[in-house]
Design an enzyme around this catalytic site. Structure first.
Site, PDB file in Angstrom:
ATOM      1  N   ARG A  50      35.716  57.611  32.037  1.00  0.00           N
ATOM      2  CA  ARG A  50      34.970  57.064  32.967  1.00  0.00           C
ATOM      3  C   ARG A  50      33.377  56.860  32.126  1.00  0.00           C
ATOM      4  NH1 ARG A  50      31.941  60.437  35.713  1.00  0.00           N
ATOM      5  NH2 ARG A  50      33.783  61.699  36.420  1.00  0.00           N
ATOM      6  N   TYR A 102      25.445  33.700  45.310  1.00  0.00           N
ATOM      7  CA  TYR A 102      26.900  34.030  45.453  1.00  0.00           C
ATOM      8  C   TYR A 102      26.899  34.685  46.859  1.00  0.00           C
ATOM      9  CZ  TYR A 102      31.201  36.317  45.396  1.00  0.00           C
ATOM     10  OH  TYR A 102      32.482  36.772  45.648  1.00  0.00           O
ATOM     11  N   ASP A 174      21.702  36.373  36.922  1.00  0.00           N
ATOM     12  CA  ASP A 174      23.164  36.469  37.121  1.00  0.00           C
ATOM     13  C   ASP A 174      23.532  35.337  36.124  1.00  0.00           C
ATOM     14  OD1 ASP A 174      25.826  36.020  37.719  1.00  0.00           O
ATOM     15  OD2 ASP A 174      25.619  36.723  39.598  1.00  0.00           O
ATOM     16  N   LYS A 199      34.723  35.429  35.179  1.00  0.00           N
ATOM     17  CA  LYS A 199      34.772  33.964  35.036  1.00  0.00           C
ATOM     18  C   LYS A 199      34.947  33.603  33.654  1.00  0.00           C
ATOM     19  CE  LYS A 199      34.162  34.513  39.599  1.00  0.00           C
ATOM     20  NZ  LYS A 199      33.831  35.624  39.848  1.00  0.00           N
TER      21      LYS A 199
HETATM   22  N1  PLP Z   1      28.031  36.333  40.423  1.00  0.00           N
HETATM   23  C1  PLP Z   1      28.464  35.288  40.817  1.00  0.00           C
HETATM   24  C2  PLP Z   1      27.440  34.165  40.430  1.00  0.00           C
HETATM   25  C3  PLP Z   1      29.701  34.987  41.103  1.00  0.00           C
HETATM   26  O1  PLP Z   1      30.127  33.784  41.255  1.00  0.00           O
HETATM   27  C4  PLP Z   1      30.748  36.128  41.613  1.00  0.00           C
HETATM   28  C5  PLP Z   1      31.974  35.983  42.111  1.00  0.00           C
HETATM   29  O2  PLP Z   1      32.318  34.688  42.470  1.00  0.00           O
HETATM   30  C6  PLP Z   1      30.201  37.326  41.516  1.00  0.00           C
HETATM   31  C7  PLP Z   1      28.916  37.454  40.954  1.00  0.00           C
HETATM   32  C8  PLP Z   1      30.864  38.471  41.930  1.00  0.00           C
HETATM   33  O3  PLP Z   1      31.886  38.725  40.733  1.00  0.00           O
HETATM   34  P1  PLP Z   1      33.115  39.687  40.828  1.00  0.00           P
HETATM   35  O4  PLP Z   1      34.063  38.463  41.828  1.00  0.00           O
HETATM   36  O5  PLP Z   1      33.704  39.682  39.513  1.00  0.00           O
HETATM   37  O6  PLP Z   1      33.087  40.953  41.344  1.00  0.00           O
END
Ligand code: PLP
Length: 372
Positions: A50, A102, A174, A199
């Site tokens: 962890r 998001y 992000d 992604k």
């Molecule tokens: N940030 C963005 C721009 C995203 O598109 C996403 C998910 O689609 C996330 C964060 C969240 O990621 P996760 O689905 O891996 O938790």
């Protein structure tokens, strides 16, 4: 002094042929949850997975090097990376976040705000007056998402980071939509980068994961401590797979964005399409900034169909090659309807404020050859 390797070389070969046990070329996976202490009151480099794990540490090191950071923490999802970013905030502090971020990020921020963990101002960061008004409230953190999901709005990372610094705020970007292959926020002045490694970094739609990268060692240590306290660190097997996917990040990005430019161009000339949102198009309002701060326009785009939901349903049901699914950034092409899928967590009001309507469709363009 040895030359600093090119990012493509770091992605393809960080940790390759480093195994001292058997000379394995591919770094082995360490699934063990616990590690032997060398002796009583003696600690080794790892004790419990962890806290830290060699497979996760190699992925973190690779991501940190690609982003130009002092270190990275690999987490169990993109949301846990964003949650980790927010963990250090106090109840009297303010977060300035994009009004069109998001949907999951929006939901997390709103949920924590409602529990008085901190305050949030959702702001159109491209609106200078709105951003200035938010900065005048001395936020602790400015969260940027550029290009934004799903409308591909672009904001100027260098300018926002500099203005945030002037009021004592840290900036986090992000970088999920572009990855370090196409955008490096720390070099533009941001303090932190967050990723859904689910992604592009993994790129094969078979892992859910995340990462946070910081420019300063003290921040890396603080995030690592919080990750250990809250237990949000990523699994070794997921780390192994993500690193395997990351090996091909640069060529994947190159091909996928070349395909995207062609799809965007095709759609923008189509009579049944009302609007196309792709920063690579000259008509995109963020094109000039994107050209300056990105090294490519990416492989995500969205567009609006004439004819509302009826047209959307007909279109989606007649597609081949594209799969109707959430997520993005994999080698396969996906289509999503943000208002009823990825962004439903924003609620009707949030969707309206962000400009996410029923006619909007989002494309994640894959590696398949084009037939247009
Ligand atoms: N940030 C963005 C721009 C995203 O598109 C996403 C998910 O689609 C996330 C964060 C969240 O990621 P996760 O689905 O891996 O938790």
């Amino acid at each position: 002094m040895p030359k600093t390797p090119e990012p493509e070389t770091i992605a393809a070969s960080n940790g390759i042929a480093s195994d001292e046990s058997f000379g394995a070329v591919t770094p082995p996976i360490f699934l063990s949850s616990t590690f032997a202490f060398p002796g009583f009151e003696q600690s080794g480099p790892y004790d419990y997975s962890r806290t830290s794990n060699p497979s996760r540490a190699l992925l973190a090191d690779t991501i940190a090097r690609l982003e130009g950071g002092a270190g990275a923490i690999v987490t169990s999802s993109g949301m846990s990376a964003i949650n980790l970013l927010l963990s250090r905030l106090e109840p009297d502090e303010l977060v300035v976040a994009p009004h069109d971020c998001y949907g999951g990020t929006y939901r997390l921020l709103a949920a924590r705000r409602d529990r008085h963990h901190f305050s949030v101002a959702f702001v159109d960061q491209a609106d200078d007056a709105a951003l200035e008004a938010a900065l005048e409230q001395y936020p602790a953190l400015v969260l940027i998402e550029t290009p934004s999901n799903p409308l591909m709005r672009i904001v100027d990372i260098a300018s926002i980071s500099a203005r945030a610094k002037q009021v004592g705020a840290k900036t986090a970007v992000d970088n999920t939509f572009l990855s370090p292959a196409l955008q490096r926020p720390l070099a533009l002045g941001a303090d932190f980068v967050v990723h859904s490694t689910t992604k592009y970094l993994n790129g094969h739609s078979d892992v859910v994961g995340g990462a946070i990268v910081a420019g300063e060692v003290t921040d890396v240590e603080a995030f690592a401590a919080w990750a250990n306290i809250t237990g949000v660190t990523g699994a070794p097997f997921d780390s192994y797979l993500t690193l395997r996917g990351l090996r091909t990040l640069y060529p994947r990005m190159e091909r996928q964005q070349a395909n995207s430019m062609q799809v965007a161009t095709y759609l923008s000339g189509h009579p049944e399409v009302a609007a196309v949102h792709y920063p690579g198009l000259l008509s995109h309002p963020g094109h000039a900034i994107a050209k300056l701060q990105q090294s490519g326009f990416g492989a995500m785009l969205s567009f609006e169909l004439k004819g509302g939901v009826v047209a959307v349903r007909r279109f989606v049901e007649s597609l081949s090659v594209f799969t109707l699914a959430e997520s993005l950034g994999g080698i396969e092409s996906l289509i999503a309807h943000p208002a009823t899928m990825t962004h439903v967590g924003m609620g009707e009001e949030g969707l309206k404020a962000a400009g996410i309507g029923d006619s909007l469709l989002r494309l994640s363009i894959g590696l398949e050859p084009l037939a247009i």
